[in-house]
Design a protein around this motif. Sequence first.
Motif, mmCIF file in Angstrom:
data_model
loop_
_atom_site.group_PDB
_atom_site.id
_atom_site.type_symbol
_atom_site.label_atom_id
_atom_site.label_comp_id
_atom_site.label_asym_id
_atom_site.label_seq_id
_atom_site.Cartn_x
_atom_site.Cartn_y
_atom_site.Cartn_z
ATOM 1 N N GLU A 143 0.832 -1.191 0.000
ATOM 2 C CA GLU A 143 0.000 0.000 0.000
ATOM 3 C C GLU A 143 0.871 1.248 0.000
ATOM 4 N N LEU A 144 0.271 2.321 -0.502
ATOM 5 C CA LEU A 144 0.922 3.632 -0.489
ATOM 6 C C LEU A 144 0.243 4.494 0.551
ATOM 7 N N VAL A 145 1.060 5.202 1.353
ATOM 8 C CA VAL A 145 0.530 6.069 2.409
ATOM 9 C C VAL A 145 0.904 7.510 2.058
ATOM 10 N N LEU A 146 -0.114 8.340 1.819
ATOM 11 C CA LEU A 146 0.083 9.767 1.562
ATOM 12 C C LEU A 146 -0.369 10.528 2.800
ATOM 13 N N CYS A 147 0.549 11.234 3.441
ATOM 14 C CA CYS A 147 0.250 11.982 4.661
ATOM 15 C C CYS A 147 0.315 13.474 4.347
ATOM 16 N N ILE A 148 -0.797 14.171 4.582
ATOM 17 C CA ILE A 148 -0.868 15.628 4.411
ATOM 18 C C ILE A 148 -0.860 16.236 5.802
ATOM 19 N N GLU A 149 0.245 16.877 6.183
ATOM 20 C CA GLU A 149 0.391 17.485 7.505
ATOM 21 C C GLU A 149 0.283 19.007 7.392
ATOM 22 N N ASN A 150 -0.291 19.599 8.407
ATOM 23 C CA ASN A 150 -0.330 21.065 8.463
ATOM 24 C C ASN A 150 -0.217 21.504 9.915
ATOM 25 N N THR A 151 0.378 22.666 10.100
ATOM 26 C CA THR A 151 0.488 23.258 11.432
ATOM 27 C C THR A 151 -0.771 24.067 11.693
ATOM 28 N N GLY A 152 -1.252 23.993 12.900
ATOM 29 C CA GLY A 152 -2.461 24.720 13.247
ATOM 30 C C GLY A 152 -3.042 24.197 14.539
ATOM 31 N N ASP A 153 -4.180 24.734 14.883
ATOM 32 C CA ASP A 153 -4.840 24.289 16.105
ATOM 33 C C ASP A 153 -5.252 22.832 15.964
ATOM 34 N N PRO A 154 -4.985 21.997 16.974
ATOM 35 C CA PRO A 154 -5.384 20.577 16.888
ATOM 36 C C PRO A 154 -6.899 20.427 16.876
ATOM 37 N N ILE A 155 -7.346 19.375 16.222
ATOM 38 C CA ILE A 155 -8.791 19.088 16.169
ATOM 39 C C ILE A 155 -9.212 18.437 17.477
ATOM 40 N N PRO A 156 -10.233 18.974 18.148
ATOM 41 C CA PRO A 156 -10.690 18.346 19.394
ATOM 42 C C PRO A 156 -11.046 16.881 19.169
ATOM 43 N N PRO A 157 -10.708 16.000 20.101
ATOM 44 C CA PRO A 157 -10.949 14.552 19.915
ATOM 45 C C PRO A 157 -12.404 14.207 19.638
ATOM 46 N N GLU A 158 -13.338 14.995 20.218
ATOM 47 C CA GLU A 158 -14.751 14.652 20.014
ATOM 48 C C GLU A 158 -15.212 14.910 18.584
ATOM 49 N N HIS A 159 -14.459 15.697 17.825
ATOM 50 C CA HIS A 159 -14.846 15.979 16.442
ATOM 51 C C HIS A 159 -14.254 14.996 15.445
ATOM 52 N N ILE A 160 -13.171 14.314 15.805
ATOM 53 C CA ILE A 160 -12.473 13.454 14.851
ATOM 54 C C ILE A 160 -13.368 12.336 14.294
ATOM 55 N N PRO A 161 -14.179 11.615 15.103
ATOM 56 C CA PRO A 161 -15.003 10.540 14.529
ATOM 57 C C PRO A 161 -15.990 11.011 13.473
ATOM 58 N N ARG A 162 -16.407 12.301 13.530
ATOM 59 C CA ARG A 162 -17.414 12.790 12.591
ATOM 60 C C ARG A 162 -16.822 13.718 11.538
ATOM 61 N N LEU A 163 -15.507 13.799 11.474
ATOM 62 C CA LEU A 163 -14.866 14.768 10.600
ATOM 63 C C LEU A 163 -15.166 14.490 9.125
ATOM 64 N N PHE A 164 -15.412 13.221 8.771
ATOM 65 C CA PHE A 164 -15.661 12.872 7.380
ATOM 66 C C PHE A 164 -17.153 12.733 7.080
ATOM 67 N N ASP A 165 -18.024 13.145 8.017
ATOM 68 C CA ASP A 165 -19.460 13.139 7.764
ATOM 69 C C ASP A 165 -19.823 14.309 6.858
ATOM 70 N N ARG A 166 -20.929 14.154 6.175
ATOM 71 C CA ARG A 166 -21.378 15.193 5.250
ATOM 72 C C ARG A 166 -21.892 16.420 6.014
ATOM 73 N N PHE A 167 -21.525 17.587 5.527
ATOM 74 C CA PHE A 167 -21.950 18.874 6.085
ATOM 75 C C PHE A 167 -21.421 19.111 7.494
ATOM 76 N N TYR A 168 -20.468 18.301 7.929
ATOM 77 C CA TYR A 168 -19.961 18.476 9.285
ATOM 78 C C TYR A 168 -18.729 19.372 9.260
ATOM 79 N N ARG A 169 -18.719 20.337 10.181
ATOM 80 C CA ARG A 169 -17.571 21.224 10.336
ATOM 81 C C ARG A 169 -17.186 21.245 11.809
ATOM 82 N N ALA A 170 -15.902 20.999 12.053
ATOM 83 C CA ALA A 170 -15.437 21.043 13.439
ATOM 84 C C ALA A 170 -15.512 22.452 13.998
#
Length: 477
Positions: free
Chosen positions: A391-418
């Motif tokens: 497998e190929l692993v592409l990692c896109i990293e950025n500096t910034g405020d960390p995403i709160p843990p409670e938002h991570i499970p729903r980050l890929f849901d439709r219309f969801y914004r942390a």
Amino acid sequence: MQLMKRMSLTFRLTMLFACASTAVLLALGLLVGRLVERHFEELDMEVLKGKMELARDALRIARSPADLDMFSQHLDDALTGHAPISLAIRRADGRHVVAVGHAEFPDAMLRPATANSMAGAVWTNSEGKTFRGISGLAQVQIKDWSPAVIGVAIDMSPHEHFMASFQRAFWSVVVLAAIINGLLGWGAVRRELAPVRTIRQRASEITASHLDQRLDVESVPPELVELVQTLNAMLGRLEESFQRLSDFSSDLAHELRTPVSNMLTQTQVILSRVRSADEYREILYSNAEEFERLSRMMSDMLFLAKADHGLVSPFKEEVDIAAEVRDLFSFFEVVAEGRDIRLAITGEGNVTGDRALLRRAISNVVSNAIRHTRESGMVRASIKVPPEKNELVLCIENTGDPIPPEHIPRLFDRFYRADSSRQGSSEGAGLGLAIARSILALHRGTVNVHCADGLTCFEMHLPCRAPALRSLEAKLA
């Protein structure tokens, strides 16, 4: 077969229980009947052999025909009080000397050549009575009489009457036992299926508004525990799906309401009085932007719907992931420079897939990373192909405020914004990451996110062939 499918489980189990018990009783009854018949046969043979020896002893002491006159009287006295026994004695020349009873012996039994081979023969006389008999040779001291043939038979009518009574009683017991076993089986099945009826009743009480209810695992027998656990897991998935559908409907209504409300308000204001051509042109430009936003949203929603139902068929071509990332960085370079964001890429790797779809997925992730990177920050793409995994692993990293843990499970849901402050903004409808996940799923890949040491990393995993295999194919080409 169709009739059996329409019958209730209780009825089928009851019939199975009754048929099984009846079959066991029949087998037992046949076995007992066979044993009783064999017992009667052994008793008859024992009696017949005893009478045969008695007759031989009587003939052995006879010295003249006159002695035979006393033999008949002696024989009547010996057979008195016993079962109905018939006896016949025939001389070697074929003449009968003694004949007692109504057995009507078959001629073959009283022939010297076949007498010893007829032990245990069964026949029926002219009156319809059944006899079992034996025959044998006996030495006689009278001149010209030796050897004589003795035939002894016993009437089997008492045994037949007993077996007929036994069979009538046996069949009566079998029928009665089948009925009783059927009733007992029906009661037992009804009692043991009570947990199933309880499950049905509890399940009928669960509606779309009460999907939080669960079936009680402790109240069912061990055989139904896995079924109840499966049903509870299904209810959990349904509850989660209904909740997501409800949230999606609310988000969709909210996302559509904002541009429609903007256009309606602007149109009402512009129509409240006469405007100049420039003012009309300005409001039309503004409405055109909202229409473009709605068009993009509808296009994204249509793509997600097709992807969810397997209606998107990606092309199969060799895709250079590093080249695609570099092209995207060149496209976003102006935006990044305006915020003093550095873009960097390391690593190389190829996958097989749809170039346009993969470019769209990577673009959505890169755009999201740049949008959430602080000024003077950095967005870095690293490509790795672990040797132990194809497998190929592409990692896109950025500096910034960390995403709160409670938002991570729903980050890929439709219309969801942390970031709730971005709701209703023109930066996007919250579908970019959902589209990226669907595209990767079409390519049998995955995407996840994690935060550590001030960096947010989106990892995209795509299946690829091992480097050794690609090198071998290149050499063969």
